[in-house]
Design an enzyme around this catalytic site. Structure first.
Site, PDB file in Angstrom:
ATOM      1  N   GLU A  99      -4.934  -3.619   4.478  1.00 38.70           N
ATOM      2  CA  GLU A  99      -4.068  -3.749   5.920  1.00 38.70           C
ATOM      3  C   GLU A  99      -5.637  -4.910   6.075  1.00 38.70           C
ATOM      4  OE1 GLU A  99      -3.537  -1.055   4.853  1.00 38.70           O
ATOM      5  OE2 GLU A  99      -1.949  -0.026   5.909  1.00 38.70           O
ATOM      6  N   LYS A 132      -6.504  20.041  14.658  1.00 38.69           N
ATOM      7  CA  LYS A 132      -7.019  20.220  15.974  1.00 38.69           C
ATOM      8  C   LYS A 132      -6.543  21.752  16.625  1.00 38.69           C
ATOM      9  CE  LYS A 132      -4.395  15.840  16.383  1.00 38.69           C
ATOM     10  NZ  LYS A 132      -3.550  14.941  16.280  1.00 38.69           N
ATOM     11  N   TRP A 155     -10.996  18.906  18.005  1.00 45.24           N
ATOM     12  CA  TRP A 155     -10.966  18.496  16.455  1.00 45.24           C
ATOM     13  C   TRP A 155     -11.685  18.702  15.236  1.00 45.24           C
ATOM     14  CZ3 TRP A 155      -9.957  12.563  17.086  1.00 45.24           C
ATOM     15  CH2 TRP A 155      -8.291  12.069  17.785  1.00 45.24           C
ATOM     16  N   THR A 190       1.047  -0.885   0.457  1.00 41.45           N
ATOM     17  CA  THR A 190      -0.250  -0.462   0.193  1.00 41.45           C
ATOM     18  C   THR A 190       1.102   1.804   0.189  1.00 41.45           C
ATOM     19  OG1 THR A 190      -1.751   0.990   1.612  1.00 41.45           O
ATOM     20  CG2 THR A 190      -0.321  -0.202   2.071  1.00 41.45           C
TER      21      THR A 190
END
Lengths: 537, 537
Positions: A326, A434, A439, A181
């Site tokens: 993954e 942030k 957030w 990847t």
């Protein structure tokens, strides 16, 4: 209970025993092959015998550099069922990265499509472990080449008996395949798949609460077989004896629609870019989509307009999925649960645009600086996944320790989870803003901006701030006919103020000509930040 | 890939996290409980905590003696998720066998339904390992009893917190449950199920090409939870968050039909006897069966008239399944493949009456004296099965070596396999007739005889023969109004001659009043042979 290992060879045996007449419909350039599973199984056995003679043994890495076709499917089984490992090489990597992954994986045999061979030929001097090149094409003739040890796939198969027996005593944790990847920086990272993981992933694809893949389906994998196992469809289709359509080189929407119509495809999977192209072609040249029972769309978020067009106009359920290399790759699917059965079309489209419900067999959580975050649809956290088809490391790579911690995969995706368990991605960790300890989702702001009539595309990035550490900046490309400037800026910010908490609204709007993108159409925020150099001084 | 073990505790976690409001509808006598999975999970954790205090540890055998209800479901998970083993005791065994299986399994805790407790109370002095009796009933009061160590299920739960954490580090091969299967002679034989086997079996039940069990279903397990895991439905329903209906004590057709109608059951499973009763009740008191998408029928062959009635008159797919206690139990299901989609109703009913297609994940073969038999629909052999949810032994039992050989389970069932992989059972090994070295199926002859207008029931058995070693004898019970004697005998044998090879036709017909049967309605050929003593002189 019997210690019966979960092995891919059982799929081949099932297909040849129960569904010998079912077809693999494989397009190789101008030719469409119709190969019954009976012949597929024989050719897979011939392939295993031929590769074994060339030195393939347990654990040998065999690379494939190929489109979606029956020969690639034969590799999908012929290599791992013998105990070796199929390395599916992404043909879209840069030449440097192609060399890196082949050398890093230590591929000893490389099987290459005829039309892709010139590229490999050029790189061959840099490949340190490859001993044999095998060219996959219709017919047994070979192209002119200066390379040694070049073989013809069809010639090799023709020389072998078709009764090669796959070993039945492999451990189910034996590696079966690998994909790399791409990383934001540095070399691609390798993921190794096991027989057990791929078998369980295939079981999951057959579940009614996932894709419900069935013998009665005609499944077309548009997502490339060199990308995250083509989302596992080619494996599962062999298990269930599903008719499968492999559309070969290229992704022309007209060609894909022809195959759907002619072969009565019932289920197909690809990225949003494909479906946007297909939709455009459909509108220019209407086709019969009656056979389709499900389109699966993944790789990035599905635009709602796209979902609406397929669901409303063409009456095809358009289901977003989420996963990554993954994760084999399926993590979640935006399926309809009983609680959603009475939703309006708008509500359903809203649900369909999300990453959906985790597959049976997997666990998810979201974590932020406060620890595990609640599933309230509002609190963001990095999505973590675990389960039997989730990787636990990058192959021989120090970056393992960043991504795999305390038994979980840290996906690098920021998400909220709704009270009903639906996952909604809000950002990549590296793109998250942030601000003052809170957030802010760049993706939510981008999506909102892109619904404004003047906006063609919009990317939101963090810029440094003395007090809040980071603040959002909106980078906007206007549609033709709209004018950049302070009036438009005020309009856009007011538009956001009506939808978000005040501290979410960007401090500034930067107008630009185009947002830099990756080869698959995702925003390339690292490059964008470079263009915004002056904000970072 | 991660070493994530396949554990039943993951089902509880999934149900409580994703489907907390979905219901378990549980009938206990006159009361119908509606328990959301949220509460089920809490109660299951309370149960695990309570049993742990009573001494349950990893590997402890805990017995259940109960009907299908929510408390039994709590045991299905509370015991194995803690690492202990749930022994589901068949309440229909003879008292001697009940004592045998409890002592042989070494059950230390016994959970008993209130209405079944008098039986256990009587047997208690013979139970050598049981330390605690727990009575399951609505309410926390206890009946009068002379036994010591008798507890109330509801009282125990009420005393525990609901946050008991199931261990996550169990090996997936840890034993989870056990059932005993009755043998023709001798004591019942114990089968031990593992977490891995039950998890994979549940995955299979969710596959579109099996039952396709889904969150959107309402599944009613009529097959008892003390019999082969109620065919795995209660486990799989928790995994998928399926609404489940547990019909409690008794099997009155009217009560079952009420539940189907009121709870909008979509899928249900039971033995032919149940469906014959349901059909009779339906014809007397018509009901709305529109919600049903599948009836699964197993345990013995489905009569074609039964299949026809449900498929033709009520439009409900009626699917025969095959399995046994040793196989968790699902081996095969008479599903519709694409090749069968254009069949006539008659052809489909013919297919539906067979044992069907092996489940993805399992392998089957048939073996006779010549070795592995071809799949030609004609050659008979003993059916062998292998796979991850097939037992590899009887628990502490010498009879293991007869049934488990060279990695396969020898089922004791004689079958043919059709070229498309469909299994058709033709006999039990012990009932097969071996005449002059050839095999004759008693079941085929019986089925043919039972289509004759004069025949109420018919059993065919082998009798000794000087030249051919064995020859078939037809034992026939006539319908009222038909006359036994040489004329009828000739009629029946001629009827068979028109359908079978000459050497298959029985040498004689023995008229009788009734064929001896087991408690579940299967012919008891051992008893029949005793009645035919004079043929064996």
């Amino acid at each position: 209970m019997m210690q019966a290992p979960l092995l891919l060879s059982s799929f081949v045996k099932r297909a040849e025993r129960f569904f010998p007449d079912k077809l693999i419909i494989s397009r190789t350039g101008d030719t469409i092959h119709r190969i019954p599973y009976r012949d597929f199984a024989k050719r897979t056995r011939q392939l295993a015998a031929a590769l074994t003679k060339l030195g393939m043994a347990k654990g040998t890495k065999v690379g494939s550099f190929a489109w979606n076709h029956h020969r690639h499917l034969e590799l999908y089984f012929g290599v791992p069922c013998s105990g070796a490992i199929l390395h599916m090489i992404n043909i879209r990597l840069s030449p440097e990265h192609i060399v890196y992954v082949i050398n890093h994986a230590e591929d000893e045999i490389l099987l290459v499509d005829h039309d892709l061979f010139p590229l490999i030929e050029k790189l061959a001097p840099q490949l340190t472990t490859v001993k044999h090149f095998i060219i996959m094409k219709d017919g047994a003739d070979l192209p002119e080449t200066s390379l040694e040890n070049v073989h013809s796939y069809e010639m090799l198969l023709a020389g072998e008996a078709d009764d090669y027996e796959f070993p039945e005593d492999l451990d189910e944790n034996t590696p079966a395949g690998m994909c790399y990847t791409s990383a934001t920086t540095g070399n691609p990272k390798g993921v190794v798949y096991s027989h057990r993981g791929l078998v369980l992933h295939s079981y999951a694809l057959g579940m009614n609460d996932a894709m419900g893949l069935s013998e009665r389906d005609v499944a077309m994998s548009i997502v490339p077989m060199f990308h995250a196992n083509a989302w596992g469809l080619p494996f599962a289709a062999v298990l269930f004896g599903t008719t499968q359509v492999l559309p070969g080189p290229g992704f022309a929407p007209g060609m894909l629609l022809d195959l759907i119509e002619q072969e009565k495809v019932t289920l197909t999977a690809g990225v949003p870019t494909i479906w946007l192209g297909v939709l455009k072609e459909l509108e220019a040249n209407p086709r019969n989509l009656e056979s389709l029972r499900m389109i699966i769309c993944g790789g990035s978020a599905s635009p709602k307009g796209l979902i609406r067009a397929f669901e409303e106009k063409y009456n095809v359920p358009f289901v977003t999925g989420y996963g990554m290399t993954e994760t084999s790759p399926l993590v979640s699917l935006a399926i309809t649960t009983s609680a959603m059965e009475n939703m309006t079309l708008d509500e359903r489209i809203d649900k369909r645009s999300k990453a959906g419900l985790p597959m049976p067999g997997l666990e998810v959580r979201i974590v932020n600086e406060q620890g595990e975050a609640p599933w309230d649809g509002e609190t963001m956290g990095e999505l973590n996944v675990r389960g039997p088809w989730i990787a636990d490391e990058y192959y021989k790579d120090e970056r393992t320790e960043d991504a795999f911690r305390d038994g979980w995969l840290y996906t690098g995706d920021i998400a909220v989870i709704e009270p009903d368990g639906y996952i909604k991605l809000t950002d990549r960790t590296k793109d998250l803003i942030k601000s003052g300890g809170e957030w802010i989702s760049s993706v939510d702001l981008e999506n909102a901006l892109m619904t404004h009539e003047a906006v063609f595309e919009a990317a939101v990035v963090a810029i440094p701030h003395e007090k809040w550490l980071e603040r959002p900046l909106a980078c906007v490309v206007l549609k033709e006919g709209y004018v950049e400037g302070p009036v438009m800026k005020t309009q856009l910010l007011e538009y956001l103020e009506s939808q978000f908490a005040k501290w979410w609204v960007p401090d500034d709007v930067f107008f630009m000509e185009e947002v830099p993108k990756t080869s698959v159409g995702k925003f390339l925020k690292a490059a964008l930040r470079k263009e915004l150099d002056h904000y970072y001084q």
